[in-house]
Design a protein around this motif. Sequence first.
Motif, PDB file in Angstrom:
ATOM      1  N   SER A 272       0.854   5.035 -10.412  1.00  0.00           N
ATOM      2  CA  SER A 272       0.517   4.682 -11.520  1.00  0.00           C
ATOM      3  C   SER A 272       1.106   3.492 -12.153  1.00  0.00           C
ATOM      4  O   SER A 272       0.762   2.519 -13.014  1.00  0.00           O
ATOM      5  CB  SER A 272       0.553   5.777 -12.745  1.00  0.00           C
ATOM      6  OG  SER A 272       2.136   6.159 -12.717  1.00  0.00           O
ATOM      7  N   TRP A 273       2.520   3.581 -11.647  1.00  0.00           N
ATOM      8  CA  TRP A 273       3.340   2.205 -11.974  1.00  0.00           C
ATOM      9  C   TRP A 273       3.169   1.042 -11.132  1.00  0.00           C
ATOM     10  O   TRP A 273       3.717  -0.014 -11.490  1.00  0.00           O
ATOM     11  CB  TRP A 273       4.617   2.771 -11.930  1.00  0.00           C
ATOM     12  CG  TRP A 273       5.264   3.109 -10.691  1.00  0.00           C
ATOM     13  CD1 TRP A 273       5.282   4.548 -10.341  1.00  0.00           C
ATOM     14  CD2 TRP A 273       5.691   2.636  -9.524  1.00  0.00           C
ATOM     15  NE1 TRP A 273       5.717   4.617  -9.062  1.00  0.00           N
ATOM     16  CE2 TRP A 273       5.913   3.708  -8.296  1.00  0.00           C
ATOM     17  CE3 TRP A 273       5.884   1.303  -9.232  1.00  0.00           C
ATOM     18  CZ2 TRP A 273       6.385   3.208  -6.953  1.00  0.00           C
ATOM     19  CZ3 TRP A 273       6.096   0.772  -7.820  1.00  0.00           C
ATOM     20  CH2 TRP A 273       6.406   1.811  -6.735  1.00  0.00           C
ATOM     21  N   GLY A 274       2.515   1.235  -9.965  1.00  0.00           N
ATOM     22  CA  GLY A 274       2.337   0.101  -8.829  1.00  0.00           C
ATOM     23  C   GLY A 274       0.854  -0.521  -8.846  1.00  0.00           C
ATOM     24  O   GLY A 274       0.782  -1.294  -8.379  1.00  0.00           O
ATOM     25  N   TYR A 275      -0.141   0.309  -9.517  1.00  0.00           N
ATOM     26  CA  TYR A 275      -1.482  -0.302  -9.295  1.00  0.00           C
ATOM     27  C   TYR A 275      -1.537  -1.622 -10.130  1.00  0.00           C
ATOM     28  O   TYR A 275      -2.187  -2.688  -9.187  1.00  0.00           O
ATOM     29  CB  TYR A 275      -2.388   0.680 -10.231  1.00  0.00           C
ATOM     30  CG  TYR A 275      -3.901   0.479 -10.171  1.00  0.00           C
ATOM     31  CD1 TYR A 275      -4.796   0.715  -9.083  1.00  0.00           C
ATOM     32  CD2 TYR A 275      -4.306  -0.462 -11.192  1.00  0.00           C
ATOM     33  CE1 TYR A 275      -5.822   0.197  -9.101  1.00  0.00           C
ATOM     34  CE2 TYR A 275      -5.839  -0.766 -11.364  1.00  0.00           C
ATOM     35  CZ  TYR A 275      -6.531  -0.543 -10.093  1.00  0.00           C
ATOM     36  OH  TYR A 275      -7.794  -0.774 -10.106  1.00  0.00           O
ATOM     37  N   ASP A 276      -1.276  -1.859 -11.194  1.00  0.00           N
ATOM     38  CA  ASP A 276      -1.179  -3.354 -11.846  1.00  0.00           C
ATOM     39  C   ASP A 276      -0.453  -4.341 -10.940  1.00  0.00           C
ATOM     40  O   ASP A 276      -0.983  -5.366 -11.066  1.00  0.00           O
ATOM     41  CB  ASP A 276      -0.873  -3.246 -13.362  1.00  0.00           C
ATOM     42  CG  ASP A 276      -2.029  -2.581 -14.337  1.00  0.00           C
ATOM     43  OD1 ASP A 276      -3.009  -2.258 -13.827  1.00  0.00           O
ATOM     44  OD2 ASP A 276      -1.223  -1.959 -15.151  1.00  0.00           O
ATOM     45  N   LEU A 277       0.730  -3.869 -10.651  1.00  0.00           N
ATOM     46  CA  LEU A 277       1.537  -4.572  -9.564  1.00  0.00           C
ATOM     47  C   LEU A 277       1.066  -5.294  -8.407  1.00  0.00           C
ATOM     48  O   LEU A 277       0.798  -6.493  -8.318  1.00  0.00           O
ATOM     49  CB  LEU A 277       2.687  -4.071  -9.337  1.00  0.00           C
ATOM     50  CG  LEU A 277       3.892  -4.810  -8.588  1.00  0.00           C
ATOM     51  CD1 LEU A 277       4.270  -6.088  -9.297  1.00  0.00           C
ATOM     52  CD2 LEU A 277       4.954  -3.907  -8.062  1.00  0.00           C
ATOM     53  N   VAL A 278       0.104  -4.282  -7.863  1.00  0.00           N
ATOM     54  CA  VAL A 278      -0.459  -4.933  -6.642  1.00  0.00           C
ATOM     55  C   VAL A 278      -1.656  -5.619  -6.887  1.00  0.00           C
ATOM     56  O   VAL A 278      -1.987  -6.743  -6.210  1.00  0.00           O
ATOM     57  CB  VAL A 278      -0.788  -3.454  -5.870  1.00  0.00           C
ATOM     58  CG1 VAL A 278      -1.787  -3.928  -4.650  1.00  0.00           C
ATOM     59  CG2 VAL A 278       0.319  -3.056  -5.290  1.00  0.00           C
ATOM     60  N   GLN A 279      -2.401  -5.250  -8.253  1.00  0.00           N
ATOM     61  CA  GLN A 279      -3.575  -6.026  -8.563  1.00  0.00           C
ATOM     62  C   GLN A 279      -3.343  -7.451  -8.928  1.00  0.00           C
ATOM     63  O   GLN A 279      -4.014  -8.334  -8.525  1.00  0.00           O
ATOM     64  CB  GLN A 279      -4.222  -5.067  -9.645  1.00  0.00           C
ATOM     65  CG  GLN A 279      -4.934  -4.053  -9.431  1.00  0.00           C
ATOM     66  CD  GLN A 279      -6.257  -4.105  -8.534  1.00  0.00           C
ATOM     67  OE1 GLN A 279      -7.328  -4.974  -9.114  1.00  0.00           O
ATOM     68  NE2 GLN A 279      -6.551  -3.587  -7.402  1.00  0.00           N
ATOM     69  N   ASP A 280      -2.187  -7.675  -9.562  1.00  0.00           N
ATOM     70  CA  ASP A 280      -1.836  -9.013 -10.007  1.00  0.00           C
ATOM     71  C   ASP A 280      -1.259  -9.787  -8.999  1.00  0.00           C
ATOM     72  O   ASP A 280      -1.524 -11.161  -9.056  1.00  0.00           O
ATOM     73  CB  ASP A 280      -0.831  -8.855 -10.989  1.00  0.00           C
ATOM     74  CG  ASP A 280      -1.047  -8.168 -12.281  1.00  0.00           C
ATOM     75  OD1 ASP A 280      -2.248  -8.164 -12.596  1.00  0.00           O
ATOM     76  OD2 ASP A 280      -0.221  -7.545 -13.109  1.00  0.00           O
ATOM     77  N   ALA A 281      -0.812  -9.096  -7.970  1.00  0.00           N
ATOM     78  CA  ALA A 281      -0.276  -9.835  -6.782  1.00  0.00           C
ATOM     79  C   ALA A 281      -1.004 -10.100  -5.520  1.00  0.00           C
ATOM     80  O   ALA A 281      -1.123 -11.244  -4.640  1.00  0.00           O
ATOM     81  CB  ALA A 281       1.118  -9.419  -6.048  1.00  0.00           C
ATOM     82  N   GLY A 282      -2.154  -9.259  -5.421  1.00  0.00           N
ATOM     83  CA  GLY A 282      -3.122  -9.405  -4.160  1.00  0.00           C
ATOM     84  C   GLY A 282      -4.441  -8.927  -4.311  1.00  0.00           C
ATOM     85  O   GLY A 282      -5.230  -8.878  -3.452  1.00  0.00           O
ATOM     86  N   ALA A 283      -4.927  -8.816  -5.577  1.00  0.00           N
ATOM     87  CA  ALA A 283      -6.317  -8.531  -5.878  1.00  0.00           C
ATOM     88  C   ALA A 283      -7.015  -9.959  -6.266  1.00  0.00           C
ATOM     89  O   ALA A 283      -6.929 -10.399  -7.096  1.00  0.00           O
ATOM     90  CB  ALA A 283      -6.626  -7.649  -6.941  1.00  0.00           C
TER      91      ALA A 283
END
Length: 247
Positions: free
Chosen positions: A51-62
Motif C-alpha cells: 500500500s505504501w509503495g504502489y504510488d511510488l512505483v507508479q510515479d517512477a515507472g508507470a
Amino acid sequence: MKRLARWARAEWGPLYVAVRGPLLRRRWRAVPLALTAVCLTGALHLVHNQSWGYDLVQDAGAVRAADPLWVALLRTPLSLFVPALDLPVWGALAQILFVFGIAEICLGRWRTLTLAYAATLAGTLYARVGIWLGPDSPLGLPASDAHVVDTGPSAAVVGLAVFLGWRYGARVTAGAVIAAMLVEVLVKQNLAGKEHLAAIAAMLLLCAASALRRHRPTRSPAPGPPPTDNGPGSHPRTPGGRRADRR
C-alpha cells in the motif's frame, strides 16, 4: 530423429556454442546484468504490491500515452523492470533471466541494455502514434488506450529474442516469436500486443541496418603518383630520369 537433431544443431548450434563456454568458465558471473535485472524486477514487484509503495512505483515507472512525452521518457527506463500486476511475476523473471542472460553473453552488457531500451521505447512511442491514428486505421488504437499503464519487460524480451535469432542464424525461432506476437494481436487486440509488434519492427530495422553496414563495399584508395625510390642507399633522380652523381 537424426533429421530433427541436425535441424536443432543448425538452428541453435551457433547460439549454444557462444553461450556454453562463458557459462562453464564463469557460471553466474557471466550474466551480472541479467541477475541485476531479475533482482530489480522482483524488488519493484514487491514494492508495487504494498500500500505504501504502489504510488511510488507508479510515479517512477508507470508510462501512459496520456502523460506528457518528457515524463514518459523519464519513466521508460524503469518501466522496463516494472512487471504488470495482472500477470504472474515468475514468468517475467524467467524471461529476463533466460533472454537477457543469453543476450548479455552473446552481445555484451551495454549492447543488450541498449537494445532492450530501444525495444521498450519503440513500444512506448508507438502507443502515442497509434492513438493519434485512431481506431479506424489498421495501425491505430482507441483513445481509451491512452490511459492504459504500459510497463513490463515483455517488449524488451521479444525484441532481444528476434535480434538474437537473426544474429545467430536461428531464423525459425525468430519467425516463431514474430508469429506468436501476430497471433496475440489477432486474438486479444490489446495495447501490449501491438507494442510487441512495434518492438519487433524496431529490431528488424536495426538488423537490416547492421546487415547493410557489414556488406557495404570499402572504398579503394584514390590513385596517386607512383612512389619514388628515395630510401637509404638510393640515388636521387634528375628530371631526365638519370641518377645524379654524388660529389
